[in-house]
Design a protein around this motif. Sequence first.
Motif, mmCIF file in Angstrom:
data_model
loop_
_atom_site.group_PDB
_atom_site.id
_atom_site.type_symbol
_atom_site.label_atom_id
_atom_site.label_comp_id
_atom_site.label_asym_id
_atom_site.label_seq_id
_atom_site.Cartn_x
_atom_site.Cartn_y
_atom_site.Cartn_z
ATOM 1 N N ILE A 114 0.834 -1.208 0.000
ATOM 2 C CA ILE A 114 0.000 0.000 0.000
ATOM 3 C C ILE A 114 0.864 1.252 0.000
ATOM 4 O O ILE A 114 0.646 2.192 -0.774
ATOM 5 N N PRO B 72 -5.168 0.538 5.185
ATOM 6 C CA PRO B 72 -4.656 1.829 4.692
ATOM 7 C C PRO B 72 -4.337 2.817 5.807
ATOM 8 O O PRO B 72 -3.415 3.622 5.675
ATOM 9 N N ARG B 73 -5.080 2.777 6.919
ATOM 10 C CA ARG B 73 -4.814 3.723 8.019
ATOM 11 C C ARG B 73 -3.439 3.448 8.645
ATOM 12 O O ARG B 73 -2.686 4.372 8.935
ATOM 13 N N PRO C 202 -5.046 10.319 0.954
ATOM 14 C CA PRO C 202 -5.774 9.297 0.176
ATOM 15 C C PRO C 202 -5.938 7.980 0.933
ATOM 16 O O PRO C 202 -6.974 7.321 0.806
ATOM 17 N N LEU C 203 -4.941 7.608 1.724
ATOM 18 C CA LEU C 203 -5.037 6.365 2.487
ATOM 19 C C LEU C 203 -6.045 6.499 3.622
ATOM 20 O O LEU C 203 -6.797 5.562 3.916
ATOM 21 N N LYS D 68 -8.638 8.461 3.645
ATOM 22 C CA LYS D 68 -9.966 8.461 3.023
ATOM 23 C C LYS D 68 -10.388 7.037 2.673
ATOM 24 O O LYS D 68 -11.541 6.644 2.894
ATOM 25 N N GLU D 69 -9.442 6.266 2.137
ATOM 26 C CA GLU D 69 -9.737 4.873 1.801
ATOM 27 C C GLU D 69 -10.088 4.078 3.054
ATOM 28 O O GLU D 69 -11.002 3.245 3.045
ATOM 29 N N ALA D 70 -9.346 4.355 4.152
ATOM 30 C CA ALA D 70 -9.611 3.663 5.410
ATOM 31 C C ALA D 70 -11.016 3.975 5.914
ATOM 32 O O ALA D 70 -11.738 3.085 6.379
ATOM 33 N N GLU D 71 -11.420 5.238 5.821
ATOM 34 C CA GLU D 71 -12.759 5.635 6.266
ATOM 35 C C GLU D 71 -13.840 4.934 5.449
ATOM 36 O O GLU D 71 -14.866 4.505 5.990
ATOM 37 N N GLU D 72 -13.603 4.792 4.146
ATOM 38 C CA GLU D 72 -14.580 4.116 3.290
ATOM 39 C C GLU D 72 -14.690 2.634 3.649
ATOM 40 O O GLU D 72 -15.786 2.074 3.702
ATOM 41 N N ILE D 73 -13.546 2.005 3.912
ATOM 42 C CA ILE D 73 -13.551 0.592 4.295
ATOM 43 C C ILE D 73 -14.262 0.414 5.625
ATOM 44 O O ILE D 73 -15.111 -0.481 5.793
#
Length: 239
Positions: A37, A188-189, A210-211, A213-218
């Motif tokens: 990642i 990602p977090r 970006p990571l 944000k991806e973590a929040e979505e997951i």
Amino acid sequence: MVKMVETEVECCKIISKDVENATVIEGSPELGLIGNIVGWLLVEELKMEEIGHIESKFFPPLAVLYRGVAIHPFRIYSADDVVLFLSDFVVPPNVTYDMTNAIVEWMKKNNSKELITLNSIAVRQKSNGVAAAANSLEGLKRLGELDLPILPFGNINGLSGTLLTRTIASDIPASCLFAEVLNQYPDPRAAASVVDVLNRMLNIEVNSEPLLKEAEEIESRLKELAQAVQGEGESPAYS
């Protein structure tokens, strides 16, 4: 045309351009996929150029698609004074020793400054911190100046552990950064925490947003899934 140089050991071959006096980062998909990642984010944010790849008959039969184009599964990138060895698969144990020797030989030939390898550590409760280890007391001192907690005991798996020991014989400074993860799933977090440390270590500016944000979505999707499962498990009420 830039000449591509081959560095070959018993079962692995590095085919790449030479990049001297660089810091080398190694990222491969261990627990939590941290190295992978972080590596991909570095490629995007630093606009790194692909300068080569590693070949071995012992690699899995695999090609990686990147924006629709097939690329080698273990690639080498470069930008400014940073070289990245990035794998999209877990390197088989029977290849690890020879591959490590090939990477170290490449570093010796190119007078690389240091090696930073990325890994993870399983914890019961996360603090989103990053622990570290080094291959020398001098390296530990530097990590301490960055206020990084030192991992005092344990085993280091994969390429990370072998690289830390093989670089000692070649007098190459090396360190390993460990992200905290709860399980084997992509995190990602935790990877973002490693990026923040790399920014301080190498005086670079890689955006970890970006990571996050991806973590929040997951996390949001997992929460919705948990609520859905809980709802399905409730028994209907009968009067």
